[in-house]
Design an enzyme around this catalytic site. Structure first.
Site, PDB file in Angstrom:
ATOM      1  N   GLY D  16       6.628 -22.317  24.508  1.00  0.00           N
ATOM      2  CA  GLY D  16       7.881 -22.720  24.470  1.00  0.00           C
ATOM      3  C   GLY D  16       8.941 -21.656  25.004  1.00  0.00           C
ATOM      4  CG  PHE D 119      13.103 -33.756  11.197  1.00  0.00           C
ATOM      5  CD1 PHE D 119      12.561 -34.917  11.745  1.00  0.00           C
ATOM      6  CD2 PHE D 119      12.555 -32.422  11.190  1.00  0.00           C
ATOM      7  CE1 PHE D 119      11.168 -34.726  12.386  1.00  0.00           C
ATOM      8  CE2 PHE D 119      11.147 -32.499  11.771  1.00  0.00           C
ATOM      9  CZ  PHE D 119      10.649 -33.459  12.508  1.00  0.00           C
ATOM     10  CD  GLN D 233       9.264 -24.385   7.192  1.00  0.00           C
ATOM     11  OE1 GLN D 233       9.158 -24.776   8.368  1.00  0.00           O
ATOM     12  NE2 GLN D 233      10.560 -24.582   6.548  1.00  0.00           N
ATOM     13  CG  HIS D 235       4.785 -29.084   7.269  1.00  0.00           C
ATOM     14  ND1 HIS D 235       4.334 -30.254   7.008  1.00  0.00           N
ATOM     15  CD2 HIS D 235       5.711 -29.101   8.566  1.00  0.00           C
ATOM     16  CE1 HIS D 235       5.275 -31.089   7.695  1.00  0.00           C
ATOM     17  NE2 HIS D 235       6.006 -30.449   8.686  1.00  0.00           N
ATOM     18  CG  LEU D 245       2.289 -30.833  11.606  1.00  0.00           C
ATOM     19  CD1 LEU D 245       2.963 -30.413  10.319  1.00  0.00           C
ATOM     20  CD2 LEU D 245       2.907 -29.977  13.027  1.00  0.00           C
ATOM     21  CD  GLU D 248      10.757 -32.336   7.877  1.00  0.00           C
ATOM     22  OE1 GLU D 248      10.037 -31.276   7.740  1.00  0.00           O
ATOM     23  OE2 GLU D 248      12.045 -32.280   7.904  1.00  0.00           O
ATOM     24  NE  ARG D 282       9.209 -29.020   8.026  1.00  0.00           N
ATOM     25  CZ  ARG D 282       8.856 -28.506   9.326  1.00  0.00           C
ATOM     26  NH1 ARG D 282       8.968 -27.285   9.670  1.00  0.00           N
ATOM     27  NH2 ARG D 282       9.180 -29.510  10.165  1.00  0.00           N
ATOM     28  CG  HIS D 350       4.790 -25.806   9.780  1.00  0.00           C
ATOM     29  ND1 HIS D 350       3.738 -26.219  10.680  1.00  0.00           N
ATOM     30  CD2 HIS D 350       5.965 -26.017  10.095  1.00  0.00           C
ATOM     31  CE1 HIS D 350       4.428 -26.831  11.679  1.00  0.00           C
ATOM     32  NE2 HIS D 350       5.854 -26.947  11.233  1.00  0.00           N
ATOM     33  CE1 TYR D 351       8.874 -21.279  13.727  1.00  0.00           C
ATOM     34  CE2 TYR D 351      10.225 -20.215  11.835  1.00  0.00           C
ATOM     35  CZ  TYR D 351       9.994 -20.619  13.290  1.00  0.00           C
ATOM     36  OH  TYR D 351      10.886 -19.995  14.053  1.00  0.00           O
ATOM     37  NE  ARG D 385      10.550 -23.698  11.769  1.00  0.00           N
ATOM     38  CZ  ARG D 385      10.274 -24.881  12.014  1.00  0.00           C
ATOM     39  NH1 ARG D 385      11.068 -25.690  12.604  1.00  0.00           N
ATOM     40  NH2 ARG D 385       9.061 -25.367  11.930  1.00  0.00           N
ATOM     41  CG  LEU D 386      17.457 -27.198   7.892  1.00  0.00           C
ATOM     42  CD1 LEU D 386      18.498 -27.929   8.140  1.00  0.00           C
ATOM     43  CD2 LEU D 386      16.804 -27.385   6.678  1.00  0.00           C
ATOM     44  CG  LEU D 391       9.659 -27.750  18.797  1.00  0.00           C
ATOM     45  CD1 LEU D 391       9.447 -29.449  19.161  1.00  0.00           C
ATOM     46  CD2 LEU D 391       8.541 -26.994  20.002  1.00  0.00           C
TER      47      LEU D 391
END
Lengths: 249, 147, 119, 573
Positions: D16, D119, D233, D235, D245, D248, D282, D350-351, D385-386, D391
């Site tokens: 991305g 979210f 993070q 998830h 995954l 969420e 999260r 996750h992140y 991170r939210l 993205l």
């Protein structure tokens, strides 16, 4: 490990620097009942034979890199359960593609076809982001949504007899993608794309094998797209005689 | 070993930077699996060609007069003709099943110009109804019931 | 020649599609009645006597129906044969097969037009 | 002789952020050419796996930029740089709108406007979505759009192994061309890293196998600091075993989390998420699940204990409309149909909040080097991170980095080609020496497995000083053993073994920075929950931690947090 059972994998191997033609190599490995074909390949790569080459990444059936022939059928190996197969599983590179190495196939040919259908929004006048989004009703979205789900995994190309026989054929995924933009209410490029569709190797090369839709792991149904595109390209062509101006939009 | 595909299949316009093994056709092609049904579908083109010529003969006989017509119907009684026609009937029904009832509905674009397509779910029954109606009409006409 | 055929592909496809339509929708019934039931005498007396058959065929709708019934399936068969040969032998013989198929279809179209006109 | 190609901007990574940067660069200047260097074909990039959505204030709604900014800062446990957050929330709607103009099939409301869903940690539904395949649609839209620019020259399946620095500035990269097995040099006046995260350092992760922290390691070895690496993070809802995954959005659409007693523990017990329950952030939900499991209310499965995500009350119609991919994944990979059964889930990595240290422009401290996306730490995400911010982050900061890199490139020289070529040749020799190397007896998979276990043990959802200490030591030891790696494959064409070996080297570097930074942060903040220091300590730790490479081992440095409008307060929902 007690929950492990032995299975035999017959895997196509090819190293262009050593092998004249592809050969097969057999591995017998213990597998777990919940494994996919890809898990077995990774086990072989990690623990048995580091020289095996294959592509994979997301292992959740969305990146589209692990398409291979499993017992003669094109499959996403990360989605194909070993439990569906007997004691011997054959894994080979995708049919209809030149093979670079082992299970890795040449994608550049596809990238050219992909680009040929102009898979982007074509408009006479583009809006600035400050002007906000285009309105698109849920029904207008639904009209093309299915054809936007392609993950470019190439299974349809491996299954289609026309792809193997007519090298110029754009092929299922590329046509479905072009058709997806033609159906998008925000797009105005259908005349341009229909021109591509009508050219040699365009939509009319399709001979209704319907194999693309049979093997598609994402239910994109490219066969539907191709045949809808045939119809619309004819309509567009006929219209170009009635009012030649309408071709330039 | 599967049949080789066209050597240029899925190759880039400029050859790749390393030597590649040539593409092969899908391993079951053309004789096995779903391809068999597809090849049968392709082979049915023979019935389209021959039956078309047969109907040309029918028209020709009608134009030539009553003797020719009766002569033609007599010829049709010949076992070879009958066998062909039974086979052709099967071929057309097979083609109809594969093309008309399985592929045709989903090949309709969501809209053609201003006209929206009826929902996909109702198309196959509609096609079925059209087929029954057309067949019934032809039956009635040739049966002598109509007009 | 190759390019001419490529340019005409939309027309050919339209004829091909039309042939499928006719072949699937009308052909089974016609073949059954005319080529199986009639010769075997399953139809009522006189249903396909020359007079009635000619009367049915010679009116404008009849002529059109017969023309379509001959021409479209032939175009369909010609195009389908071409693709069938590609499936069997690859694209290499297409340079001969395609012109041959379509030339035959053109000839049949011409003959059919004459034949229907003579009714 | 190493082959050299030259472009204006070199972008490493085709996900991305990378593609967005490439498009931004060629749109901003009609003459520049961009090299998009990616180790996989761009449509395989892991952006493709994002499911839930992308956050941006919808213009004209009752949402506001301030609310989005506040949610983000609070979600970050006040470790986000607020100038960055302000820029982000302001650009977010424009970027998502741009993507809409490029054809992204966002889900719609009946009136044709773009639909949003709630979210975790967001006060207002501001997550734009395309069913539950948002990353997939965004990536493919970007990739397809980028095909229209001939000035974006793609180098697919090129693995960048080194940043080439000349005169104190980055002037290009050396990359291994997988197809031919040759090292090549791609020169540019600026380089943008957009290589994604490093989830593969851990055993259970939602990340694909390509996410090995390559860009972070490249920058780290070039002397750039990695920031906030301790914040990993988890998830809350991944499938046990595979780590796949489950978005969420399944909670956003109303799914419940239940324990072995069928109890909605986020509602019945106090885990600090208050009224938000399943829509808490999260980090908190992951901790809640781990606590449920350690309290004996987990469900035993083949891959350890888990809890369940219950979607049954949503009904088949809603699941098929909004969460079709969740259903497909659950059926294929967990053998359960969420319409009829709850889905087994557990927290999985996750992140990476951390990454290459950049400022709001995407620039690093090394001239000519920029970074964006998950591999960067622009300090939008702080300590947590939210969901659905990342993205959008790829787009906003991918574009920004490209514009800034372009500005920089205009005012800088091309660098000394002879010197750069020589570096490329050295790199080529290094890689060639690795190919099929028989020295030592260590297996790639063995070291990777041990690294994974060490990271899980020391840097999991809950951490403690002793196990972190052990992890630091283990990773250092594994780095030593890495030098004795034995490789079997001496071939050139598409040698994936050498790729895995190089990736493992990158992961070990990144893993070390994570463990070292985690050990140093003696507090609990956001995703970093330390049992020995269970509370946040703003006095001592309201700052970023930077990790620098030195031959003797990682060196830590503090960096101030930019706080403007929102003063730190207790983080409660």
């Amino acid at each position: 490990m007690s929950d492990r059972q032995k299975k035999t994998f017959v895997i196509t191997r090819f190293d262009p620097d050593k092998d004249e033609v592809p050969k097969t190599q057999t591995y017998e490995i213990p597998v777990r009942p919940d494994w996919k074909v890809l898990d077995a390949l990774n086990f072989i790569k990690d623990e048995v034979d580091g020289t095996l080459s294959h592509r994979w990444s997301c292992r959740m059936a969305v990146c589209g890199s692990c398409g291979m022939m499993v017992n003669g059928e094109p499959k996403l190996t990360c989605k194909t359960a070993l439990s569906d197969y007997g004691d011997t599983v054959e894994v080979g590179p995708l049919s209809n593609f030149p093979v670079i190495r082992d299970l890795v196939v040449e994608l550049e040919g596809f990238m050219e076809k992909f680009k040929a259908v102009k898979p982007w929004i074509l408009r006479a006048k583009e809006k600035a982001p400050e002007e906000g989004v285009y309105r698109q009703s849920p029904a207008e979205l639904e009209a093309f949504k299915q054809f936007s789900m392609c993950i470019n995994c190439m299974l349809c190309y491996a299954a289609c007899p026309v792809v193997g026989n007519e090298p110029d054929y754009l092929g299922p995924a590329a046509i479905a993608l072009g058709h997806r933009y033609n159906l998008d209410s925000r797009d105005e490029g259908d005349a341009e794309r229909n021109q591509v569709f009508r050219e040699e190797g365009g939509v009319y090369s399709c001979s209704y094998a319907n194999e693309c839709s049979e093997v598609c792991p994402k239910n994109v149904d490219p066969a539907a797209a191709i045949n809808q595109a045939k119809f619309l390209a004819v309509v567009d062509w006929a219209k170009s005689f009635v009012s030649p101006r309408s071709r330039k939009k | 070993m599967a049949r080789l595909a066209d050597p240029r299949a899925m190759s880039p316009s400029r050859p790749g930077r390393t030597r590649t093994a040539p593409p092969v056709m899908p391993p079951l092609f053309p004789a096995r699996g779903r391809y068999r049904s597809y090849m049968l579908f392709g082979a049915c083109c023979v019935f389209f060609l021959l039956s078309s010529l047969l109907f040309l003969r029918v028209v020709d006989a009608l134009a030539a007069g009553p003797e020719a017509w009766d002569d033609l119907l007599r010829q049709f009684r010949h076992p070879l003709y009958l066998a062909y026609n039974v086979a052709a009937l099967a071929g057309f029904v097979f083609t109809a099943r594969r093309f008309f009832f399985q592929l045709f509905a989903k090949s309709q674009p969501p809209r053609i110009g201003p006209l929206p397509r009826p929902p996909l779910a109702v198309l196959p029954p509609l096609l079925g109804a059209a087929w029954v109606a057309a067949t019934a009409l032809i039956f009635c006409i040739l049966w002598g019931a109509f007009p | 020649m190759k390019h001419l055929i490529a340019r005409l592909e939309p027309v050919i496809w339209a004829l091909f599609g039309g042939g499928f339509f006719v072949g699937c929708l009308l052909m089974p019934a016609f073949i059954f009645m005319l080529c199986i039931a009639a010769p075997l005498g399953w139809l009522p007396e006189g249903a396909l006597s020359y007079e009635r058959a000619h009367a049915l065929a010679a009116n404008p709708i009849g002529r059109l129906a017969l023309f379509v019934l001959i021409v479209l399936p032939f175009w369909n068969g010609a195009n389908h044969l071409r693709h069938f040969v590609i499936d069997l032998r690859g694209i290499r013989s297409d340079g001969v097969v395609a012109p041959a198929c379509y030339a035959a279809a053109l000839v049949v179209t011409g003959i059919a037009a004459v034949a229907v006109g003579k009714l | 002789m190493v082959e050299v190609v030259r472009h204006d901007i070199v972008i490493v990574g085709g996900g991305g952020a990378g593609i967005r940067a490439a498009i931004a660069a060629v749109e901003a200047d009609p003459k520049v050419t961009v090299a998009l260097v990616s180790k996989v074909y761009p449509m395989r990039s892991h952006t493709v796996s994002a499911e839930g959505g992308a956050a941006a204030v919808v213009p004209g709604s009752d949402d506001s930029l301030d609310k989005h900014a506040y949610d983000t800062v609070k979600g970050s446990d006040f470790l986000a740089d607020q100038d960055v957050v302000d820029y982000f929330v302001e650009q977010a709607p424009l970027e998502l709108t741009r993507l809409e103009h490029w054809g992204c099939p966002w889900s719609r409301n009946d009136d044709g406007s773009v639909a949003t869903r709630p979210f975790g940690g967001m006060q207002i539904p501001r997550t734009w979505y395309a069913a539950d395949k948002v990353g997939f649609h965004m990536l493919h839209t970007l990739f397809q759009h980028c095909m229209r620019f001939d000035r974006i020259v793609r180098y697919d399946e090129y693995f960048v192994t080194k940043l080439l620095v000349d005169g104190g500035a980055v002037k290009g990269v050396a990359a291994l061309d997988m197809r031919e097995g040759k090292t090549r040099v791609v020169l540019g006046r600026a380089v943008i890293l957009a290589t994604g995260g490093a989830g593969k350092c851990f055993p259970f992760t939602t990340n694909g196998t390509i996410k090995t922290g390559d860009g972070m390691a490249l920058a780290y070895r070039a002397g750039v600091g990695l920031k906030d690496m301790e914040f990993v993070q988890y998830h809350p809802t991944g499938l046990p075993g595979t780590g796949i995954l489950i978005t969420e959005a399944s909670r956003g659409e109303g799914g419940y989390l239940i324990n072995s007693e069928g109890e909605r523990f986020l509602v019945t017990r106090d885990y600090g998420v208050g009224q938000k329950a399943e829509l808490g952030p999260r980090d908190m939900i992951s901790r809640a699940i781990m606590q449920e499991i350690s309290a004996g209310r987990g469900i035993k499965g083949a891959y350890g204990e888990h809890v369940q995500l219950d979607l049954r009350h949503l009904g088949e119609a809603k699941i098929m409309k909004r969460l079709p991919f969740v259903r497909e994944l659950s059926k294929t990979y967990a053998g359960v149909d969420p319409v009829h059964q709850p889905i087994p889930i557990r927290p999985v990595v996750h992140y990476m909040m951390g990454g290459v240290d950049t400022n709001v422009t995407g620039a690093t401290d090394l001239p000519g080097l920029y970074a964006a996306g998950e591999c960067a730490s622009v300090s939008l995400n702080g300590a947590n991170r939210l969901g659905s911010n990342s993205l959008t982050e790829c787009l906003v900061f991918g574009a920004r980095a490209a514009i800034e890199a372009l500005k920089y490139a205009r005012g800088t020289s091309e660098g000394n080609e002879t010197a750069l070529r020589r570096q490329g040749e050295e790199e080529m020799a290094r890689i060639d020496a690795l190919r099929g190397r028989k020295k030592g007896g260590e297996r790639i998979s063995q070291i990777r497995r041990e690294m994974n276990l060490a990271m899980e043990r020391g840097c999991g959802v809950y951490r403690d000083q002793a196990s972190m200490q052990q992890t630091v030591a283990e990773v250092a030891q594994l780095k030593g053993r890495y030098a004795d790696l034995a490789l079997e494959d001496s071939s050139k064409v598409f040698n994936t073994e050498i790729l895995t070996a190089l990736e493992l080297g990158n992961m070990l570097d990144v893993a070390e920075t994570i463990a070292v930074a985690a050990l140093a942060r003696q507090e609990s903040r956001g995703a970093h929950a330390c049992r020995d220091y269970p509370t946040r300590n703003d006095q001592k730790f309201l700052h970023h931690l930077l990790v620098f490479f030195t031959p003797a081992g990682p060196r830590l440095e503090k960096k101030a947090v930019t706080i403007t409008r929102f003063q730190p307060e207790e983080r409660k929902y």
